[in-house]
Design a protein around this motif. Structure first.
Motif, mmCIF file in Angstrom:
data_model
loop_
_atom_site.group_PDB
_atom_site.id
_atom_site.type_symbol
_atom_site.label_atom_id
_atom_site.label_comp_id
_atom_site.label_asym_id
_atom_site.label_seq_id
_atom_site.Cartn_x
_atom_site.Cartn_y
_atom_site.Cartn_z
ATOM 1 N N GLN A 101 0.826 -1.213 0.000
ATOM 2 C CA GLN A 101 0.000 0.000 0.000
ATOM 3 C C GLN A 101 0.865 1.270 0.000
ATOM 4 N N PHE A 102 0.201 2.406 -0.169
ATOM 5 C CA PHE A 102 0.932 3.669 -0.283
ATOM 6 C C PHE A 102 0.350 4.731 0.632
ATOM 7 N N LEU A 103 1.124 5.809 0.815
ATOM 8 C CA LEU A 103 0.650 6.977 1.557
ATOM 9 C C LEU A 103 0.354 8.088 0.566
ATOM 10 N N CYS A 122 1.242 10.409 -4.255
ATOM 11 C CA CYS A 122 1.242 9.132 -3.530
ATOM 12 C C CYS A 122 2.644 8.531 -3.546
ATOM 13 N N TYR A 123 3.046 7.909 -2.439
ATOM 14 C CA TYR A 123 4.326 7.186 -2.388
ATOM 15 C C TYR A 123 4.134 5.869 -1.638
ATOM 16 N N SER A 124 4.627 4.798 -2.233
ATOM 17 C CA SER A 124 4.472 3.472 -1.625
ATOM 18 C C SER A 124 5.253 3.370 -0.337
ATOM 19 N N VAL A 136 9.008 5.876 3.333
ATOM 20 C CA VAL A 136 8.800 5.955 1.879
ATOM 21 C C VAL A 136 10.156 6.243 1.242
ATOM 22 N N SER A 137 10.324 5.805 -0.003
ATOM 23 C CA SER A 137 11.598 6.027 -0.707
ATOM 24 C C SER A 137 11.255 6.690 -2.038
ATOM 25 N N ILE A 138 11.831 7.866 -2.247
ATOM 26 C CA ILE A 138 11.369 8.713 -3.355
ATOM 27 C C ILE A 138 12.492 8.990 -4.344
ATOM 28 N N SER A 148 12.606 21.350 -22.224
ATOM 29 C CA SER A 148 12.846 22.427 -21.255
ATOM 30 C C SER A 148 11.754 22.426 -20.191
ATOM 31 N N LEU A 149 11.092 21.254 -20.057
ATOM 32 C CA LEU A 149 10.010 21.153 -19.060
ATOM 33 C C LEU A 149 10.605 21.240 -17.654
ATOM 34 N N PRO A 150 9.821 21.699 -16.704
ATOM 35 C CA PRO A 150 10.345 21.739 -15.327
ATOM 36 C C PRO A 150 10.511 20.315 -14.779
ATOM 37 N N PRO A 151 11.453 20.114 -13.859
ATOM 38 C CA PRO A 151 11.601 18.784 -13.251
ATOM 39 C C PRO A 151 10.413 18.475 -12.341
ATOM 40 N N GLY A 152 10.314 17.239 -11.892
ATOM 41 C CA GLY A 152 9.193 16.824 -11.043
ATOM 42 C C GLY A 152 9.094 17.680 -9.790
ATOM 43 N N SER A 154 7.026 17.429 -6.853
ATOM 44 C CA SER A 154 6.964 16.823 -5.521
ATOM 45 C C SER A 154 8.276 16.120 -5.182
ATOM 46 N N SER A 155 8.783 15.320 -6.114
ATOM 47 C CA SER A 155 9.990 14.525 -5.796
ATOM 48 C C SER A 155 11.169 15.443 -5.491
ATOM 49 N N ASN A 156 11.310 16.525 -6.261
ATOM 50 C CA ASN A 156 12.425 17.451 -6.004
ATOM 51 C C ASN A 156 12.215 18.225 -4.717
ATOM 52 N N GLY A 192 13.405 -0.481 -11.296
ATOM 53 C CA GLY A 192 13.742 0.879 -10.866
ATOM 54 C C GLY A 192 13.092 1.197 -9.531
ATOM 55 N N ILE A 193 12.407 2.363 -9.478
ATOM 56 C CA ILE A 193 11.800 2.787 -8.216
ATOM 57 C C ILE A 193 10.592 1.898 -7.869
ATOM 58 N N GLY A 194 10.161 1.083 -8.814
ATOM 59 C CA GLY A 194 9.090 0.107 -8.554
ATOM 60 C C GLY A 194 9.500 -0.938 -7.519
HETATM 61 C C1 FAD Z 1 0.330 4.453 -6.048
HETATM 62 C C2 FAD Z 1 1.607 5.210 -6.355
HETATM 63 C C3 FAD Z 1 2.755 4.882 -5.652
HETATM 64 C C4 FAD Z 1 3.942 5.564 -5.929
HETATM 65 N N1 FAD Z 1 5.077 5.236 -5.244
HETATM 66 C C5 FAD Z 1 6.231 5.883 -5.490
HETATM 67 C C6 FAD Z 1 7.427 5.557 -4.766
HETATM 68 O O1 FAD Z 1 7.447 4.682 -3.896
HETATM 69 N N2 FAD Z 1 8.555 6.272 -5.042
HETATM 70 C C7 FAD Z 1 8.570 7.256 -6.012
HETATM 71 O O2 FAD Z 1 9.626 7.860 -6.212
HETATM 72 N N3 FAD Z 1 7.459 7.557 -6.732
HETATM 73 C C8 FAD Z 1 6.295 6.907 -6.486
HETATM 74 N N4 FAD Z 1 5.153 7.246 -7.173
HETATM 75 C C9 FAD Z 1 5.205 8.346 -8.165
HETATM 76 C C10 FAD Z 1 4.956 9.694 -7.449
HETATM 77 O O3 FAD Z 1 3.666 9.734 -6.907
HETATM 78 C C11 FAD Z 1 5.078 10.908 -8.380
HETATM 79 O O4 FAD Z 1 4.282 10.682 -9.516
HETATM 80 C C12 FAD Z 1 6.508 11.163 -8.811
HETATM 81 O O5 FAD Z 1 7.314 11.450 -7.672
HETATM 82 C C13 FAD Z 1 6.555 12.366 -9.775
HETATM 83 O O6 FAD Z 1 5.915 13.450 -9.177
HETATM 84 P P1 FAD Z 1 6.528 14.925 -9.286
HETATM 85 O O7 FAD Z 1 5.577 15.860 -8.645
HETATM 86 O O8 FAD Z 1 7.943 14.926 -8.802
HETATM 87 O O9 FAD Z 1 6.552 15.164 -10.833
HETATM 88 P P2 FAD Z 1 5.524 16.101 -11.694
HETATM 89 O O10 FAD Z 1 5.696 17.515 -11.334
HETATM 90 O O11 FAD Z 1 4.173 15.506 -11.578
HETATM 91 O O12 FAD Z 1 6.117 15.863 -13.141
HETATM 92 C C14 FAD Z 1 6.084 14.580 -13.727
HETATM 93 C C15 FAD Z 1 6.829 14.627 -15.060
HETATM 94 O O13 FAD Z 1 6.168 15.529 -15.938
HETATM 95 C C16 FAD Z 1 7.098 16.469 -16.478
HETATM 96 N N5 FAD Z 1 6.381 17.738 -16.716
HETATM 97 C C17 FAD Z 1 6.377 18.844 -15.963
HETATM 98 N N6 FAD Z 1 5.609 19.800 -16.541
HETATM 99 C C18 FAD Z 1 5.088 19.246 -17.660
HETATM 100 C C19 FAD Z 1 4.227 19.703 -18.697
HETATM 101 N N7 FAD Z 1 3.736 20.923 -18.696
HETATM 102 N N8 FAD Z 1 3.937 18.834 -19.699
HETATM 103 C C20 FAD Z 1 4.408 17.587 -19.730
HETATM 104 N N9 FAD Z 1 5.244 17.107 -18.797
HETATM 105 C C21 FAD Z 1 5.568 17.921 -17.773
HETATM 106 C C22 FAD Z 1 8.176 16.578 -15.429
HETATM 107 O O14 FAD Z 1 9.398 16.996 -15.988
HETATM 108 C C23 FAD Z 1 8.266 15.153 -14.953
HETATM 109 O O15 FAD Z 1 9.079 14.387 -15.792
HETATM 110 C C24 FAD Z 1 3.962 6.577 -6.920
HETATM 111 C C25 FAD Z 1 2.787 6.888 -7.622
HETATM 112 C C26 FAD Z 1 1.629 6.226 -7.340
HETATM 113 C C27 FAD Z 1 0.383 6.575 -8.110
#
Ligand code: FAD
Ligand code: FES
Length: 419
Positions: A101-103, A122-124, A136-138, A148-152, A154-156, A192-194
């Motif tokens: 399960q996840f949080l 969500c993070y497992s 949780v491990s992220i 040139s999209l922004p990085p993730g 939440s993870s960052n 990977g992170i799975g």
């Molecule tokens: C049930 C579940 C369990 C999970 N468990 C884990 C876990 O254990 N560990 C883990 O690390 N992650 C896990 N995840 C994934 C996690 O929830 C996030 O999805 C992940 O961390 C990415 O989120 P973020 O906010 O960092 O990225 P986001 O900000 O959502 O970005 C995601 C991607 O989209 C790109 N992007 C940004 N802007 C745009 C745009 N305008 N158009 C297109 N693309 C764009 C970003 O560059 C990035 O590559 C899980 C997800 C689920 C659903």
């Protein structure tokens, strides 16, 4: 009594003891075989199963609860995966969750304008259940190559702004992807992170069901990406029923077979067929979408029953199983379907090109809430005022009757949504 007679009696005694011992061994194996057969036919559960299934694993708390980060540990050589250990601020005992399960986190991400953007992610859970803390491990999600999209976000944010002592708003563990507690042998496959839900399942099995046969296939590119290797090797050394197989698809020049990894290449069914004995395994899979899609299909082709293949996607993509592929709405429905967003006062014709009502709303400029985009967090839950929708897959979040999750739903008839 002559010495010959005495010898005869001794020999007879040994034979009787041997026969008894063989009988007991045979009886135990037979019982185990019958139990496995029954489980394969869905007839029975072990006493352990019953006790664990009756625990209130999913009975958590309502809404968000505040947790403090008590430890932050970088896990891999690349510095891309970080574990966060969380303790509830109220110090009350934590509900037992089900491994897999996840949080769900509600985050306030700082924006360049000095305000905060609310995000749900969500993070497992990556360790077996404990009463005082969760882990949780992220993985840090970088800017996709060549864009040139922004990085993730939440993870960052977690990597850069969440430290020991930080407070986080967390919803109770949930999700329908979890380990069954039967005695059947298990194959865990983490790409990977799975690996995170697999770690939770594995740690639970070795602690609570050490008799249960468990295989872990862990696929990464090379040694720089592996996490918790020392822990995995120690478990494999201590538990004869646990078999570890680490697979590198692109080993570094210094990576050595046997020392650093077991197999070169990706995890595929050819590898599973070579490694696994013929048994009624339950397969649990989590990893990149292409890996899961190809593995799920190939396992089905190999003859593994649907009911024994369990998987979780970490993103919007839902894995389409060959056995459950249905024609798209646009293909199956000859009539035009109209989608109305009541609050936004907007109406559009569903053309069948969007994967979900969430995508459809966004592409038409309707502002709707979203988080995981995978049916896990409930952020996109919306009331259906009239009409009918269908779920593309069974979501982890249980929505209220009369509501739908836009991220995993498509319309079946004309539909009026509250959004
Ligand atoms: C049930 C579940 C369990 C999970 N468990 C884990 C876990 O254990 N560990 C883990 O690390 N992650 C896990 N995840 C994934 C996690 O929830 C996030 O999805 C992940 O961390 C990415 O989120 P973020 O906010 O960092 O990225 P986001 O900000 O959502 O970005 C995601 C991607 O989209 C790109 N992007 C940004 N802007 C745009 C745009 N305008 N158009 C297109 N693309 C764009 C970003 O560059 C990035 O590559 C899980 C997800 C689920 C659903
Ligand atoms: S966005 Fe999380 S359930 Fe839809």
């Amino acid at each position: 009594m002559t010495s010959a007679m005495l010898l005869l009696w001794i020999a007879l005694g040994i034979v009787v003891q041997l026969a008894l011992w063989l009988g007991i061994v045979f009886w135990r194996h037979w019982q185990r075989y019958i139990a496995l057969q029954d489980q394969a036919n869905g007839k029975s559960t072990s006493p352990l199963t019953e006790s664990l299934q009756s625990d209130n694993a999913s009975e958590g708390w309502k809404g968000f609860r505040t947790f403090k980060v008590i430890q932050k540990t970088l896990e891999d050589d690349n510095g891309a995966i970080c574990s966060f250990y969380l303790r509830p601020e109220d110090r009350q005992s934590l509900p037992v969750f089900k491994p897999g399960q996840f949080l769900t986190f509600k985050l306030a991400i700082p924006t360049p304008g000095g305000t905060a953007e609310e995000l749900i992610r969500c993070y497992s859970l990556s360790d077996s259940p404990a009463h005082d803390a969760y882990r949780v491990s992220i993985k840090r999600v970088p800017t996709p190559n060549g864009t040139s999209l922004p990085p993730g976000r939440s993870s960052n944010f977690f990597h850069d702004y969440v430290h020991v002592g930080s407070s986080l708003a967390v919803r109770a563990p949930s999700g329908h992807f979890y380990l069954n507690h039967e005695a059947s042998p298990v194959v865990l496959i983490g790409g990977g992170i799975g690996i995170t839900p697999m770690l939770s399942m594995l740690n639970w099995i070795v602690n609570h069901q050490p008799e249960r046969e468990v295989w872990l296939f862990y696929g990464v590119r090379n040694s720089a990406e592996v996490i918790m290797k020392a822990h995995l090797l120690a478990l494999a050394a201590q538990h004869p029923n646990f078999k570890l197989r680490i697979c590198f698809s692109a080993p570094l020049p210094g990576d050595m077979t046997a020392r650093d990894f077991h197999h070169r290449g990706r995890i595929d069914v050819a590898l599973l067929r070579t490694e696994l004995p013929l048994k009624p395994f339950d397969f649990y899979i989590c990893g990149p979408t292409p890996m899961m899609e190809s593995l799920v299909d190939a396992l089905e082709d190999w003859g593994v029953p649907d009911s024994r293949i369990h998987f979780e996607a970490f993103g919007p993509a839902s894995i389409k199983r060959k056995s459950s592929i249905e024609p798209k709405v646009s293909e199956s429905c000859t009539e035009t379907v109209m989608v109305t967003f009541a609050k936004s006062n907007k109406q559009f014709i569903w053309d069948g090109t969007s994967n979900s009502l969430l995508e459809f709303a966004e592409s038409n400029g309707v502002k709707v809430e979203s988080g995981c985009r995978a049916g896990g967090c409930g952020s996109c839950e919306t009331r259906i005022q009239s009409g009918e929708v269908k779920f593309s897959h069974s979501p982890d979040f249980d929505s209220e009757p009369g509501n739908c999750l836009l991220c995993v739903c498509i319309p079946v008839t004309d539909v009026v949504l509250e959004a």
